[in-house]
Design a protein around this motif. Structure first.
Motif, short mmCIF file in Angstrom:
data_model
loop_
_atom_site.label_atom_id
_atom_site.label_comp_id
_atom_site.label_asym_id
_atom_site.label_seq_id
_atom_site.Cartn_x
_atom_site.Cartn_y
_atom_site.Cartn_z
N ILE A 94 0.84 -1.06 0.05
CA ILE A 94 0.16 -0.05 0.12
C ILE A 94 0.90 1.27 0.09
CG2 ILE A 94 -1.69 1.30 1.22
CD1 ILE A 94 -2.75 -1.38 0.15
N GLY A 95 1.84 1.30 0.74
CA GLY A 95 2.62 2.48 1.03
C GLY A 95 3.47 3.00 -0.22
N ILE A 96 3.96 2.24 -0.73
CA ILE A 96 4.88 2.58 -2.01
C ILE A 96 3.67 3.02 -3.30
CG2 ILE A 96 6.24 1.68 -4.03
CD1 ILE A 96 7.73 -0.04 -1.29
N PRO A 97 2.93 2.02 -3.46
CA PRO A 97 2.03 2.60 -4.56
C PRO A 97 1.26 3.97 -4.15
CG PRO A 97 1.61 0.60 -4.16
CD PRO A 97 2.56 0.87 -3.12
N SER A 98 0.89 3.99 -2.92
CA SER A 98 0.33 5.37 -2.44
C SER A 98 1.18 6.58 -2.67
CB SER A 98 -0.13 5.22 -1.12
OG SER A 98 -0.69 6.53 -0.68
N LEU A 99 2.50 6.32 -2.04
CA LEU A 99 3.60 7.59 -2.10
C LEU A 99 3.88 7.63 -3.81
CD1 LEU A 99 5.49 8.89 -0.93
CD2 LEU A 99 7.25 7.22 -1.27
N ALA A 100 3.95 6.70 -4.82
CA ALA A 100 4.08 6.92 -6.00
C ALA A 100 2.92 7.89 -6.61
CB ALA A 100 4.16 5.53 -7.01
N ARG A 101 1.68 7.60 -6.32
CA ARG A 101 0.65 8.55 -6.67
C ARG A 101 0.71 9.94 -6.23
NH1 ARG A 101 -3.00 5.60 -9.25
NH2 ARG A 101 -4.92 6.94 -9.02
N TYR B 137 1.59 20.83 -15.22
CA TYR B 137 0.41 21.39 -16.01
C TYR B 137 -0.46 22.37 -15.17
CZ TYR B 137 1.25 17.22 -18.67
OH TYR B 137 1.66 16.16 -19.45
N ARG B 138 0.12 22.88 -13.82
CA ARG B 138 -0.54 24.04 -13.20
C ARG B 138 -2.04 23.64 -12.85
NH1 ARG B 138 3.41 27.53 -12.63
NH2 ARG B 138 4.95 27.71 -13.88
N LYS B 139 -2.31 22.15 -12.78
CA LYS B 139 -3.73 21.92 -12.28
C LYS B 139 -3.61 20.50 -11.58
CE LYS B 139 -5.04 19.73 -16.86
NZ LYS B 139 -5.84 19.77 -17.77
N HIS B 140 -4.61 20.57 -10.91
CA HIS B 140 -4.51 18.92 -10.02
C HIS B 140 -4.88 17.84 -11.04
CE1 HIS B 140 -4.14 20.81 -6.21
NE2 HIS B 140 -4.91 21.86 -6.67
N TRP B 141 -4.32 16.73 -10.84
CA TRP B 141 -4.61 15.45 -11.22
C TRP B 141 -5.80 14.70 -11.11
CZ3 TRP B 141 -2.36 10.26 -9.55
CH2 TRP B 141 -2.72 9.26 -10.56
N GLN B 142 -6.86 14.56 -11.75
CA GLN B 142 -8.16 14.42 -11.14
C GLN B 142 -8.30 12.69 -10.96
OE1 GLN B 142 -10.66 16.46 -10.56
NE2 GLN B 142 -8.88 17.98 -11.00
N ASN B 143 -7.23 11.97 -11.27
CA ASN B 143 -7.43 10.66 -11.34
C ASN B 143 -6.66 9.94 -9.93
OD1 ASN B 143 -8.68 10.34 -13.56
ND2 ASN B 143 -7.05 10.46 -14.77
N TYR B 144 -6.30 10.96 -8.97
CA TYR B 144 -5.65 10.56 -7.73
C TYR B 144 -6.30 9.17 -7.16
CZ TYR B 144 -3.09 10.18 -3.21
OH TYR B 144 -2.50 10.13 -2.11
N PHE B 145 -7.51 9.67 -6.84
CA PHE B 145 -8.28 8.75 -5.98
C PHE B 145 -9.16 7.53 -6.56
CE2 PHE B 145 -8.09 12.65 -3.51
CZ PHE B 145 -7.57 12.10 -1.98
N LYS B 146 -8.80 7.81 -8.12
CA LYS B 146 -9.66 6.45 -8.70
C LYS B 146 -8.80 5.40 -8.72
CE LYS B 146 -12.00 9.96 -11.49
NZ LYS B 146 -12.36 10.57 -12.83
N GLY B 147 -7.38 5.38 -8.62
CA GLY B 147 -6.61 3.96 -8.68
C GLY B 147 -6.13 3.65 -7.29
N PRO C 258 -3.96 2.39 -4.19
CA PRO C 258 -4.72 2.00 -3.36
C PRO C 258 -5.65 2.70 -2.81
CG PRO C 258 -2.56 2.57 -2.23
CD PRO C 258 -2.72 2.66 -3.88
N GLU C 259 -5.83 4.10 -3.26
CA GLU C 259 -6.47 5.14 -2.84
C GLU C 259 -7.94 5.00 -2.96
OE1 GLU C 259 -4.63 7.08 -1.01
OE2 GLU C 259 -2.78 6.34 -1.88
N ASN C 260 -8.44 4.34 -4.25
CA ASN C 260 -9.96 4.07 -4.31
C ASN C 260 -10.37 3.23 -3.10
OD1 ASN C 260 -8.71 2.04 -5.32
ND2 ASN C 260 -9.78 1.97 -7.13
N TRP C 261 -9.57 2.24 -2.63
CA TRP C 261 -9.80 1.12 -1.82
C TRP C 261 -9.85 1.66 -0.41
CZ3 TRP C 261 -6.31 -3.39 0.25
CH2 TRP C 261 -7.20 -4.20 0.93
N ALA C 262 -9.03 2.70 -0.08
CA ALA C 262 -8.90 3.35 1.23
C ALA C 262 -10.35 4.43 1.31
CB ALA C 262 -7.78 4.24 1.27
N ASP C 263 -10.76 4.72 0.15
CA ASP C 263 -12.02 5.57 0.25
C ASP C 263 -13.15 4.55 0.72
OD1 ASP C 263 -11.32 8.14 -0.17
OD2 ASP C 263 -11.87 8.17 -2.38
#
Length: 118
Positions: free
Chosen positions: A76-83, A94-104, A106-111
């Motif tokens: 969990i830790g390494i993939p989360s840190l990579a994201r 790009y000076r904007k937020h990446w919209q897919n952070y919580f879609k992959g 382990p973040e989607n599972w933590a949600d």
């Protein structure tokens, strides 16, 4: 524990509370789960309909920690840190937020584990 002391020193801890055998630490802008310590911030809340979705998300990571035990950092830790690192790079480039952070993983599972639903 050292992180908590450091954040107290820097006046970044707003409130602490014990619940479900976890220490929930509200900070000004930090959201991370470290074992039984859950650092969260209202600044990272994403959904107006939820009171503290950052807290719920980080609590989901503590459940992942219970599931994986010592292998949590690798699984969990390494993939989360990579994201997180990719999100920072994306914002800088790009000076904007990446919209897919919580879609992959382990973040989607933590949600899901923490009860974060739209």
């Amino acid at each position: 524990m050292a992180l908590l002391v450091f954040l107290q020193y820097k006046k970044r801890v707003l409130e602490t509370e014990n619940e479900n055998s976890r220490c929930f630490i509200e900070t000004k802008k930090t959201g991370v789960s470290l074992g039984s310590f859950v650092f969260w911030t209202k600044a990272a809340n994403r959904f107006p309909g939820l009171v503290n979705d950052c807290r719920m998300h980080e609590y989901g990571h503590t459940i992942q920690s219970l599931i994986f035990g010592p292998s949590y950092l690798v699984v969990i830790g390494i993939p989360s840190l990579a994201r997180v690192l990719y999100r920072w790079w994306y914002l800088k480039k790009y000076r904007k937020h990446w919209q897919n952070y919580f879609k992959g993983f382990p973040e989607n599972w933590a949600d899901k584990l923490g009860g974060v639903v739209k």
